[in-house]
Design an enzyme around this catalytic site. Sequence first.
Site, PDB file in Angstrom:
ATOM      1  N   GLY A 103      60.135  30.563  26.539  1.00 35.83           N
ATOM      2  CA  GLY A 103      60.956  31.273  25.276  1.00 35.83           C
ATOM      3  C   GLY A 103      60.216  32.336  24.338  1.00 35.83           C
ATOM      4  O   GLY A 103      59.463  31.701  23.464  1.00 35.83           O
TER       5      GLY A 103
ATOM      6  N   GLU B 198      63.429  36.865  20.952  1.00 34.12           N
ATOM      7  CA  GLU B 198      64.282  36.417  19.733  1.00 34.12           C
ATOM      8  C   GLU B 198      65.237  37.747  19.536  1.00 34.12           C
ATOM      9  O   GLU B 198      64.934  39.025  19.824  1.00 34.12           O
ATOM     10  CB  GLU B 198      63.432  36.123  18.711  1.00 34.12           C
ATOM     11  CG  GLU B 198      62.932  34.882  18.905  1.00 34.12           C
ATOM     12  CD  GLU B 198      61.897  34.394  17.555  1.00 34.12           C
ATOM     13  OE1 GLU B 198      62.206  35.069  16.499  1.00 34.12           O
ATOM     14  OE2 GLU B 198      60.990  33.811  17.850  1.00 34.12           O
ATOM     15  N   PRO B 199      66.552  37.670  18.735  1.00 35.08           N
ATOM     16  CA  PRO B 199      67.157  38.756  18.315  1.00 35.08           C
ATOM     17  C   PRO B 199      66.308  40.112  17.823  1.00 35.08           C
ATOM     18  O   PRO B 199      66.386  41.079  18.576  1.00 35.08           O
ATOM     19  CB  PRO B 199      68.084  38.163  17.484  1.00 35.08           C
ATOM     20  CG  PRO B 199      68.280  36.820  17.859  1.00 35.08           C
ATOM     21  CD  PRO B 199      67.019  36.364  18.118  1.00 35.08           C
TER      22      PRO B 199
ATOM     23  N   GLY C  38      62.630  41.239  20.763  1.00 38.37           N
ATOM     24  CA  GLY C  38      62.666  41.743  22.479  1.00 38.37           C
ATOM     25  C   GLY C  38      61.508  42.582  22.828  1.00 38.37           C
ATOM     26  O   GLY C  38      60.453  41.972  23.194  1.00 38.37           O
TER      27      GLY C  38
ATOM     28  N   TRP D 210      68.259  35.063  25.487  1.00 36.74           N
ATOM     29  CA  TRP D 210      68.101  35.598  26.855  1.00 36.74           C
ATOM     30  C   TRP D 210      67.164  34.894  27.815  1.00 36.74           C
ATOM     31  O   TRP D 210      65.932  35.542  28.275  1.00 36.74           O
ATOM     32  CB  TRP D 210      67.671  37.128  26.960  1.00 36.74           C
ATOM     33  CG  TRP D 210      68.715  37.918  26.002  1.00 36.74           C
ATOM     34  CD1 TRP D 210      68.709  38.629  24.698  1.00 36.74           C
ATOM     35  CD2 TRP D 210      70.229  38.115  26.449  1.00 36.74           C
ATOM     36  NE1 TRP D 210      69.792  39.217  24.344  1.00 36.74           N
ATOM     37  CE2 TRP D 210      70.759  38.922  25.381  1.00 36.74           C
ATOM     38  CE3 TRP D 210      70.850  37.655  27.623  1.00 36.74           C
ATOM     39  CZ2 TRP D 210      72.058  39.334  25.458  1.00 36.74           C
ATOM     40  CZ3 TRP D 210      72.114  38.163  27.661  1.00 36.74           C
ATOM     41  CH2 TRP D 210      72.689  39.135  26.668  1.00 36.74           C
TER      42      TRP D 210
ATOM     43  N   ILE E 135      76.022  55.609  50.530  1.00 36.74           N
ATOM     44  CA  ILE E 135      76.390  55.666  52.043  1.00 36.74           C
ATOM     45  C   ILE E 135      77.493  54.949  52.573  1.00 36.74           C
ATOM     46  O   ILE E 135      78.217  55.167  53.491  1.00 36.74           O
ATOM     47  CB  ILE E 135      75.187  55.278  52.722  1.00 36.74           C
ATOM     48  CG1 ILE E 135      74.054  56.168  52.520  1.00 36.74           C
ATOM     49  CG2 ILE E 135      75.270  54.919  54.252  1.00 36.74           C
ATOM     50  CD1 ILE E 135      72.512  55.713  52.960  1.00 36.74           C
TER      51      ILE E 135
ATOM     52  N   GLU F 174      61.409  41.162  31.141  1.00 35.76           N
ATOM     53  CA  GLU F 174      60.016  41.064  31.109  1.00 35.76           C
ATOM     54  C   GLU F 174      59.431  42.469  30.500  1.00 35.76           C
ATOM     55  O   GLU F 174      58.502  43.192  31.123  1.00 35.76           O
ATOM     56  CB  GLU F 174      59.218  40.725  32.616  1.00 35.76           C
ATOM     57  CG  GLU F 174      59.855  39.170  32.797  1.00 35.76           C
ATOM     58  CD  GLU F 174      58.927  38.572  33.841  1.00 35.76           C
ATOM     59  OE1 GLU F 174      57.666  38.863  33.906  1.00 35.76           O
ATOM     60  OE2 GLU F 174      59.645  37.637  34.191  1.00 35.76           O
TER      61      GLU F 174
ATOM     62  N   GLU G  93      60.929  51.314  29.382  1.00 35.91           N
ATOM     63  CA  GLU G  93      60.118  52.012  28.112  1.00 35.91           C
ATOM     64  C   GLU G  93      58.949  51.250  27.814  1.00 35.91           C
ATOM     65  O   GLU G  93      57.798  52.016  27.482  1.00 35.91           O
ATOM     66  CB  GLU G  93      61.186  52.289  27.069  1.00 35.91           C
ATOM     67  CG  GLU G  93      62.411  53.117  27.170  1.00 35.91           C
ATOM     68  CD  GLU G  93      63.378  52.837  28.056  1.00 35.91           C
ATOM     69  OE1 GLU G  93      63.332  51.489  28.470  1.00 35.91           O
ATOM     70  OE2 GLU G  93      64.236  53.641  28.428  1.00 35.91           O
TER      71      GLU G  93
HETATM   72  N1  CAA Z   1      46.489  40.771  28.257  1.00 35.83           N
HETATM   73  C1  CAA Z   1      45.784  40.136  27.257  1.00 35.83           C
HETATM   74  N2  CAA Z   1      45.829  40.351  25.776  1.00 35.83           N
HETATM   75  C2  CAA Z   1      46.948  41.227  25.566  1.00 35.83           C
HETATM   76  C3  CAA Z   1      47.713  41.996  26.148  1.00 35.83           C
HETATM   77  C4  CAA Z   1      47.464  41.564  27.710  1.00 35.83           C
HETATM   78  N3  CAA Z   1      48.393  41.973  28.845  1.00 35.83           N
HETATM   79  N4  CAA Z   1      48.551  42.752  25.834  1.00 35.83           N
HETATM   80  C5  CAA Z   1      48.301  42.636  24.476  1.00 35.83           C
HETATM   81  N5  CAA Z   1      47.158  41.814  24.300  1.00 35.83           N
HETATM   82  C6  CAA Z   1      46.338  41.242  22.848  1.00 35.83           C
HETATM   83  C7  CAA Z   1      46.024  42.851  22.344  1.00 35.83           C
HETATM   84  O1  CAA Z   1      44.372  43.024  23.053  1.00 35.83           O
HETATM   85  C8  CAA Z   1      45.722  42.476  20.863  1.00 35.83           C
HETATM   86  O2  CAA Z   1      44.775  41.598  20.716  1.00 35.83           O
HETATM   87  P1  CAA Z   1      43.778  41.896  19.429  1.00 35.83           P
HETATM   88  O3  CAA Z   1      44.769  41.614  18.061  1.00 35.83           O
HETATM   89  O4  CAA Z   1      42.820  40.348  19.592  1.00 35.83           O
HETATM   90  O5  CAA Z   1      43.196  43.100  19.691  1.00 35.83           O
HETATM   91  C9  CAA Z   1      46.878  41.573  20.725  1.00 35.83           C
HETATM   92  O6  CAA Z   1      47.336  41.055  22.004  1.00 35.83           O
HETATM   93  C10 CAA Z   1      48.267  42.476  20.377  1.00 35.83           C
HETATM   94  O7  CAA Z   1      48.425  43.539  21.252  1.00 35.83           O
HETATM   95  P2  CAA Z   1      49.033  44.783  20.844  1.00 35.83           P
HETATM   96  O8  CAA Z   1      48.649  45.293  19.319  1.00 35.83           O
HETATM   97  O9  CAA Z   1      49.195  45.758  22.015  1.00 35.83           O
HETATM   98  O10 CAA Z   1      50.712  44.290  20.547  1.00 35.83           O
HETATM   99  P3  CAA Z   1      51.975  45.085  20.086  1.00 35.83           P
HETATM  100  O11 CAA Z   1      52.547  44.449  18.939  1.00 35.83           O
HETATM  101  O12 CAA Z   1      51.612  46.676  19.941  1.00 35.83           O
HETATM  102  O13 CAA Z   1      53.075  44.976  21.202  1.00 35.83           O
HETATM  103  C11 CAA Z   1      53.692  45.399  23.651  1.00 35.83           C
HETATM  104  C12 CAA Z   1      52.621  45.242  22.567  1.00 35.83           C
HETATM  105  C13 CAA Z   1      53.254  45.654  24.876  1.00 35.83           C
HETATM  106  C14 CAA Z   1      54.987  46.241  22.908  1.00 35.83           C
HETATM  107  C15 CAA Z   1      54.471  43.996  23.607  1.00 35.83           C
HETATM  108  O14 CAA Z   1      55.015  43.573  22.582  1.00 35.83           O
HETATM  109  C16 CAA Z   1      55.389  43.795  24.773  1.00 35.83           C
HETATM  110  O15 CAA Z   1      55.162  43.612  26.068  1.00 35.83           O
HETATM  111  N6  CAA Z   1      56.915  43.554  24.655  1.00 35.83           N
HETATM  112  C17 CAA Z   1      57.592  43.399  25.464  1.00 35.83           C
HETATM  113  C18 CAA Z   1      57.961  42.132  25.512  1.00 35.83           C
HETATM  114  C19 CAA Z   1      58.566  41.740  26.896  1.00 35.83           C
HETATM  115  O16 CAA Z   1      58.172  41.962  28.014  1.00 35.83           O
HETATM  116  N7  CAA Z   1      59.647  40.722  26.744  1.00 35.83           N
HETATM  117  C20 CAA Z   1      60.027  39.980  27.852  1.00 35.83           C
HETATM  118  C21 CAA Z   1      60.539  38.641  27.572  1.00 35.83           C
HETATM  119  S1  CAA Z   1      60.514  37.652  29.005  1.00 35.83           S
HETATM  120  C22 CAA Z   1      61.676  38.293  29.806  1.00 35.83           C
HETATM  121  O17 CAA Z   1      62.538  39.059  29.742  1.00 35.83           O
HETATM  122  C23 CAA Z   1      61.905  36.850  30.984  1.00 35.83           C
HETATM  123  C24 CAA Z   1      63.439  37.132  31.676  1.00 35.83           C
HETATM  124  O18 CAA Z   1      63.989  36.203  31.592  1.00 35.83           O
HETATM  125  C25 CAA Z   1      63.878  38.261  32.663  1.00 35.83           C
END
Ligand code: CAA
Length: 381
Positions: free
Chosen positions: A122, A125-126, A129, A154, A336, A362, A366
Site C-alpha cells: 500500500g 494514494e489519490p 501516485g 490501486w 498480423i 510501479e 515518465e
Molecule cells: N533506493 C534507495 N533510496 C532511494 C531510492 C532508491 N531507489 N530512491 C529514492 N531514495 C531516497 C533518496 O536517496 C532520498 O534520500 P535522502 O532524503 O536521505 O537523501 C529520498 O529517498 C528521497 O528521494 P527523492 O528526492 O528522489 O524523492 P522524490 O520525492 O523526488 O521521488 C520518485 C522520487 C522517483 C519520483 C518517486 O516518488 C517514485 O518512484 N515515484 C513513483 C512511485 C511508484 O512507482 N508507484 C508505484 C506504486 S506500486 C504499484 O504500482 C504496484 C502495482 O500494483 C502495479
Amino acid sequence: MWTTEKQEKFRAKIREFAEGEIAPIAARMDEEQHFSEHLVSRMNELGLLGMVVDAKYGGTYVDTLTYIVAVEELSRICGSAGIIIAAHNSLGCWPIYQFGTEEQKKRFLPEITTGGKLSSFGLTEPGAGSDAGGTKTFAEKVDGGFKVNGSKCWITNGGVASTIVFTARTTHAKDTHAISSFVVKSGAKGFTIGKKENKLGVRASDTRVLHFDDCFIPDSDLLGEVGSGFKQFMMTLDGGRISIGALALGIAQGAYDVAIKYAKHHQQFGQPIADFQAVAFKLADMATQLQAARHLIYHSAVLKDEGKRRFTTEAAMAKLFASEVGNFVTYQAMMILGADGYSEKYPVERLHRDLKICEIGEGTSEIQRLVISRNVLKEIE
Ligand code: CAA
C-alpha cells in the site's frame, strides 16, 4: 545466454503449468473479472508464492533470475497470473523479508510464502501516485502503537491479501523522512477493503482501495525505523520494476508466439502471410525488441543478486524498455492477425490490454525516465 540449464528446466515446468492449467481459463477469468483462488492455490503448490524468501521463514527461495523466469512464463499466458505473483513476491513479501525483525519475519512470512495467502503493497494514494512522497495517510503515535487514518488506492491483491505492507506519515514534516512503513493484517479493526476496480487489463487480478479509520497498529508491526518507510519502499520498487519488466516481456512473448505461428499458416493471395516481407519484417522487429528487453531484464536481475551496488537505473531501464517493447509487440501481433487479433478468437487482444499496466504500475514510463535521467546526469561532472 544468461540462464542456466536448471533455470531453463524450471521455465519448462512453469510453461507446462501455464499452458496446461491457465490457458484454458484465462479468457473466461478476464471476461468475468474472476479472481481465481484455485489458481492461487495451485501456484502456491508450485512454490510460486515464496520465491524471494528463505526456507527459514517458510519460503521457497530462488535467485532473482529464476523468479523472473517464472513471472515471464505465467505472463506469457495470462497477465493477471503474472501480476498477482509479481506484486505478491516483490512488493508484499520482500520488504518484510528485507526490513523486518527476526520476530516479524517468523510471524508474518510463513503464511504468505507457503501458507497459501497473498500479500500486497500500500503505497499509492489519490494524491500520491507518481509523487510517492506525497503520502497523506497518517499514523499518530499513541500508547503501544499508532492510530492510522487515510486510504490507499490501486492496490494489486488488495482485497485478497492477508498481509499488507503500507506507508504512512508519522510526523507532519513535508519531507520523505516523515514516512514510515507498517504491516497490517486484513482483519484488523478499522481496516476496510473498498470496491474492486473495473480495469482495461489484468482483469483477473484484484485491485482495490484500502481504508484506515482509526486503525490501531501495534509498535511491533512497524517495519524498520520510524522515518525509513519511503526509502524502504523505493528499494522495494527497484526490485519490483524488474518483475514488471518480466511481466511485460512475458505478455509480449505470448503475443509474438501466437503471431508467428499464425503468419506461417494463415494464407492470403495464395501464400502464407509470413512470405510477405511486410509481415516477415514485423516479426524480425518484434523478435529483436524482445531479445533486447530480455537482456536488460536478466542483467538487472543478476545485478540485484550480486548485491555489489544499487541497480535502480538498470531496473528502471528494464521496466521502461520492456513495457514499451511490449506495447509495440502486442500491437504488431494484432496487426498480423488482423480481425482475428482484434477478436476473442485469439489471446492477442487480451494480452495487448494486459500489457498496458506495465507502462503505468510501479512508476509510469515518465517516472522511469525521471529516475534514469537523474542518475545518468549525476554521473557527469
Ligand atoms: N533506493 C534507495 N533510496 C532511494 C531510492 C532508491 N531507489 N530512491 C529514492 N531514495 C531516497 C533518496 O536517496 C532520498 O534520500 P535522502 O532524503 O536521505 O537523501 C529520498 O529517498 C528521497 O528521494 P527523492 O528526492 O528522489 O524523492 P522524490 O520525492 O523526488 O521521488 C520518485 C522520487 C522517483 C519520483 C518517486 O516518488 C517514485 O518512484 N515515484 C513513483 C512511485 C511508484 O512507482 N508507484 C508505484 C506504486 S506500486 C504499484 O504500482 C504496484 C502495482 O500494483 C502495479
